[in-house]
Design an enzyme around this catalytic site. Structure first.
Site, PDB file in Angstrom:
ATOM      1  N   GLU A   1     -23.014 -28.554 -73.182  1.00 14.33           N
ATOM      2  CA  GLU A   1     -23.158 -27.598 -74.284  1.00 14.33           C
ATOM      3  C   GLU A   1     -24.462 -27.950 -74.984  1.00 14.33           C
ATOM      4  OE1 GLU A   1     -19.683 -26.644 -76.621  1.00 14.33           O
ATOM      5  OE2 GLU A   1     -18.414 -27.871 -75.312  1.00 14.33           O
TER       6      GLU A   1
ATOM      7  N   CYS B   1      -3.070 -40.412 -49.489  1.00  9.05           N
ATOM      8  CA  CYS B   1      -3.923 -41.603 -49.504  1.00  9.05           C
ATOM      9  C   CYS B   1      -3.365 -42.678 -48.577  1.00  9.05           C
ATOM     10  CB  CYS B   1      -4.066 -42.140 -50.924  1.00  9.05           C
ATOM     11  SG  CYS B   1      -2.515 -42.703 -51.671  1.00  9.05           S
TER      12      CYS B   1
ATOM     13  N   ARG C   1     -13.328 -28.081 -72.654  1.00  9.88           N
ATOM     14  CA  ARG C   1     -13.550 -29.484 -73.012  1.00  9.88           C
ATOM     15  C   ARG C   1     -12.364 -30.344 -72.627  1.00  9.88           C
ATOM     16  NH1 ARG C   1     -15.741 -28.753 -79.237  1.00  9.88           N
ATOM     17  NH2 ARG C   1     -17.674 -27.615 -78.745  1.00  9.88           N
TER      18      ARG C   1
ATOM     19  N   GLU D   1       3.162 -37.076 -54.037  1.00  6.91           N
ATOM     20  CA  GLU D   1       4.082 -37.311 -52.923  1.00  6.91           C
ATOM     21  C   GLU D   1       5.207 -38.257 -53.329  1.00  6.91           C
ATOM     22  OE1 GLU D   1      -0.123 -37.404 -51.001  1.00  6.91           O
ATOM     23  OE2 GLU D   1       0.769 -37.573 -53.007  1.00  6.91           O
TER      24      GLU D   1
ATOM     25  N   ALA E   1     -29.639 -17.831 -80.378  1.00 14.11           N
ATOM     26  CA  ALA E   1     -29.767 -18.143 -81.811  1.00 14.11           C
ATOM     27  C   ALA E   1     -30.869 -17.267 -82.386  1.00 14.11           C
ATOM     28  CB  ALA E   1     -30.100 -19.619 -82.021  1.00 14.11           C
TER      29      ALA E   1
ATOM     30  N   THR F   1     -30.007 -30.691 -80.051  1.00 15.93           N
ATOM     31  CA  THR F   1     -28.817 -29.975 -80.524  1.00 15.93           C
ATOM     32  C   THR F   1     -28.100 -30.781 -81.590  1.00 15.93           C
ATOM     33  OG1 THR F   1     -28.544 -28.806 -78.431  1.00 15.93           O
ATOM     34  CG2 THR F   1     -26.593 -29.028 -79.824  1.00 15.93           C
TER      35      THR F   1
END
Length: 365
Positions: free
Chosen positions: A296, A80, A189, A57, A167, A201
């Site tokens: 992930e 706001c 990401r 704004e 996998a 992982t």
């Protein structure tokens, strides 16, 4: 807002388009756009670029100058009404003399939550709301989640073959999907506040989980759930650029010291079922102003999030290939007793990404 005039929808659609420019830069603030118009004529536009910078704004009002008097402001989020790093936008709209404000959705921030609307109405400004609200909410799922649920919006990203394998039996997974899908993940990401994985992982794949797009504005926080601090100090996820946070259930002094020396931050939360309490970890991230969390991970963490009802959506890149018998599954979850108890999802988006198919799914319950 029922019965909206076509011009109102057109101006709000443009405001949403402007807000999307902040997808990768506004975090932890919401993405907001603003159009100031008189009838069909657009007087000025603005969008929030980054936290600490002027709100949408304020940018639009500065561009409009005195022409804002008597005009209508279209804003994707309720203006706001509190003093943060910038002055209240509701006051700026009042001072500029706008006659009407149309907002797409109310601000879920408890510091606003209808206060901006009340401030405008008290000044005699006509206020209409709810125009293209669904689109506005889709633009800021993480901000809404953090403000209303006290946790980030959790997106679990997976790549799988046609037969659901992630996998080979021995663990080899590079690469199931093609280059276009991997580049798309880079964009995911880039818009996320944080990227999270499990220690399994990290030990198996040693991922970086950083953003490698040219000109990337920022790096998401990289988070490892590691109850016993098994992450090696030389793990690539700890290396610059960006920050890394390891969430454990109990510090082991020697390991903690080595990880801190490698640049990691360590936080301790409660344990659950021998591992990190997922709800506590998400609350910790929300306290750090994490809006959108991209996960992930392997089948274990994916299954745990799904079983706990903490995965808000799944993003599955499906490759036109088969991995065969014994391939590792998408998610490690208990089989339902009956089909009536199975986990069900709605497909909210599907698109081709190179040679692969992307499905965005959300739990029906």
């Amino acid at each position: 807002m029922s019965g909206a005039a076509p011009r109102d929808e057109a101006h709000m659609a443009r405001a949403l388009e402007l807000a999307r420019r902040g997808l990768w830069t506004t975090d932890p603030n919401p993405r907001v756009g603003c159009v100031i118009a008189s009838g069909d004529r657009v007087i000025a536009e603005g969008w929030h670029e980054r936290a600490g910078g002027p709100h949408a704004e304020a940018v639009a009002l500065a561009a409009a100058g005195t022409a804002a008097r008597g005009a209508t402001a279209y804003v994707t989020l309720e203006p706001c009404c509190h003093h943060g790093r910038t002055p209240p936008c509701a006051d700026a709209l009042v001072d500029a003399g706008v006659a009407r404000v149309v907002h797409a959705m109310r601000d879920p921030n408890p510091l606003v939550a209808g206060g901006g609307i009340a401030r405008l109405a008290a000044a005699g400004i006509t206020v209409d709301g709810g125009l293209l609200e669904r689109e506005a909410r889709e633009l800021n799922p993480g901000f809404i989640s953090r403000m209303t649920r006290g946790r980030p919006w959790v997106t679990v990203k997976l790549a799988a073959s046609l037969d659901g394998g992630t996998a080979l039996p021995g663990g080899e997974s590079r690469w199931i999907t093609g280059a276009a899908a991997r580049e798309d993940v880079q964009r995911l990401r880039a818009r996320s506040s944080a990227v999270m994985t499990g220690s399994g992982t990290v030990l198996a794949d040693d991922p970086r989980l950083d953003v490698r797009l040219p000109g990337a504005a920022r790096q998401p926080l990289r988070v490892v759930l590691d109850s016993r601090l098994r992450t090696p100090p030389r793990a690539r996820i700890l290396a610059p650029p960006g920050q890394a946070l390891i969430v454990c259930t109990e510090e082991v002094p020697a390991r903690a010291d080595a990880l801190r020396a490698a640049g990691a931050e360590i936080a301790t939360v409660a344990s659950a079922s021998g591992g990190v309490d997922l709800g506590a970890a998400l609350a910790l991230l929300a306290a750090r102003q994490v809006n959108e969390l991209l996960v992930e991970c392997g089948a274990g963490l994916a299954g745990a999030l799904l079983s706990a009802g903490l995965a808000d959506e799944l993003l599955i890149y499906i490759a036109p290939t088969l991995l065969g018998r014994g391939a590792r599954p998408l998610a490690d979850i208990e089989a339902p007793v009956s089909m009536a108890e199975r986990l069900e999802f709605s497909i909210v988006e599907r698109q081709d990404v190179g040679d692969d198919l992307l499905l965005r799914l959300r739990p029906r319950s």
